[in-house]
Write a protein that holds these residues in place. Sequence first.
Motif, PDB file in Angstrom:
ATOM      1  N   UNK A 105       0.829  -1.209   0.000  1.00 13.54           N
ATOM      2  CA  UNK A 105       0.000   0.000   0.000  1.00 13.54           C
ATOM      3  C   UNK A 105       0.862   1.258   0.000  1.00 13.54           C
ATOM      4  N   UNK A 106       1.937   1.264   0.796  1.00 14.05           N
ATOM      5  CA  UNK A 106       2.833   2.425   0.798  1.00 14.05           C
ATOM      6  C   UNK A 106       3.429   2.640  -0.587  1.00 14.05           C
ATOM      7  N   UNK A 107       3.824   1.554  -1.210  1.00 12.53           N
ATOM      8  CA  UNK A 107       4.394   1.655  -2.560  1.00 12.53           C
ATOM      9  C   UNK A 107       3.380   2.240  -3.530  1.00 12.53           C
ATOM     10  N   UNK A 108       2.138   1.808  -3.404  1.00  6.82           N
ATOM     11  CA  UNK A 108       1.086   2.307  -4.291  1.00  6.82           C
ATOM     12  C   UNK A 108       0.869   3.797  -4.103  1.00  6.82           C
ATOM     13  N   UNK A 109       0.769   4.232  -2.848  1.00  2.00           N
ATOM     14  CA  UNK A 109       0.539   5.657  -2.569  1.00  2.00           C
ATOM     15  C   UNK A 109       1.735   6.485  -3.012  1.00  2.00           C
ATOM     16  N   UNK A 110       2.956   5.960  -2.785  1.00  2.00           N
ATOM     17  CA  UNK A 110       4.163   6.695  -3.193  1.00  2.00           C
ATOM     18  C   UNK A 110       4.204   6.931  -4.700  1.00  2.00           C
ATOM     19  N   UNK A 111       3.785   5.934  -5.469  1.00  2.00           N
ATOM     20  CA  UNK A 111       3.950   5.994  -6.915  1.00  2.00           C
ATOM     21  C   UNK A 111       2.705   6.418  -7.671  1.00  2.00           C
ATOM     22  N   UNK A 112       1.540   6.209  -7.055  1.00  2.00           N
ATOM     23  CA  UNK A 112       0.294   6.532  -7.759  1.00  2.00           C
ATOM     24  C   UNK A 112      -0.361   7.801  -7.233  1.00  2.00           C
ATOM     25  N   UNK A 113       0.080   8.322  -6.107  1.00  2.00           N
ATOM     26  CA  UNK A 113      -0.471   9.575  -5.601  1.00  2.00           C
ATOM     27  C   UNK A 113      -1.458   9.399  -4.474  1.00  2.00           C
ATOM     28  N   UNK A 114      -1.770  10.511  -3.817  1.00  2.00           N
ATOM     29  CA  UNK A 114      -2.635  10.488  -2.644  1.00  2.00           C
ATOM     30  C   UNK A 114      -4.105  10.320  -2.985  1.00  2.00           C
ATOM     31  N   UNK A 115      -4.455  10.364  -4.288  1.00  2.00           N
ATOM     32  CA  UNK A 115      -5.852  10.180  -4.690  1.00  2.00           C
ATOM     33  C   UNK A 115      -6.054   8.837  -5.390  1.00  2.00           C
TER      34      UNK A 115
END
Length: 351
Positions: A258-268
Amino acid sequence: MHSLKIRDELRTERSFINQALDSLADIFYVIDSAGNVQRCNEQFATLAGYTDEQLANLDAVSLFPDDEQDAVAGAIEEALSTGHSTIEAEFRTTEGKRVPHEFTADRLTDQNGDLIGLVGTGRNISERTRRERELQDQKEQLEQFAATVSHDLRNPLTVIQGRLELVQAEHSSDHLAVIETATARMERIVEDLLWLAREQQEIGSLEPVSIDATAEAAWNLVSDPADEAELYCDYEAETQPLVKADTDQFRHLLENLFRNTIDHAGLDVTVVVGGIFEDTNAFYIEDDGPGIPVEDREKVFEAGYSTSESGTGLGLNIVKRVADAHGWDIRATESSMGGTRFEITGLEVVE
């Protein structure tokens, strides 16, 4: 003539057996019920530094260093009483060297079932012992590293974060926000390094866990309610089977994904967790972010690889380690939303 022929055949067979035993790289031995050597191969005699005549009826325990003799005697008694024993002990050579071996012993009986003694082998485990010592040294170095990371990095980082909060309470500046982001990244790096140093691939007891419940718990730890990132589960809880996993390690795996996803895909970002249980025991996590180029989909699991300024380059490597430790496979591909999809297969479903 007939008896001479039988004698010659027996002599030939005995010679063949002796040659076969002498060709072994392992020690071969036969001892009587009193623990005295009755027969051995050439490897045994050469290592011990005795002739066959000197070895005949020699107490086998005497061939070991003083501090090993009680354990060896105990292994002999165990084999005589239970039928088998295995022990690691250092064999003493004629030069006084100690060579580690793994000895096995099995009870030997005659055709009437009466006890004759023991027959067994001894395998040189010097190389294995050396590797075990190296691994132990590496483990101790990692533990020391973890202690250094925990003390020498965490403490100053805590001071920086505390002072930063005090300054932010009095002043507002874009520079302070950059410092806050940098310290948060440093904290994550410290956490990841501590995990790599202390946990490695050690998996505890496997328990039935719910994928969606664990995913929600992990999401709540890494996401900020103030952001627009959303998590969805793509199946009904009633139809979702439980899977066997180390609960803490599994949650850590999901947190890093999940952290990786938020880091690379953005806060939205929109994240979907779902299961594939009809044809294969698997689950997936996919998002609507920019995705990962085909040529980079295997590289993302390498330690230090990251395309995000806020990423540590360790998160997906930890994910891979946890998956490997469970016996699972993980791969990155394209999601149904055009972003990234991580599929983890090989799960053990609780019936």
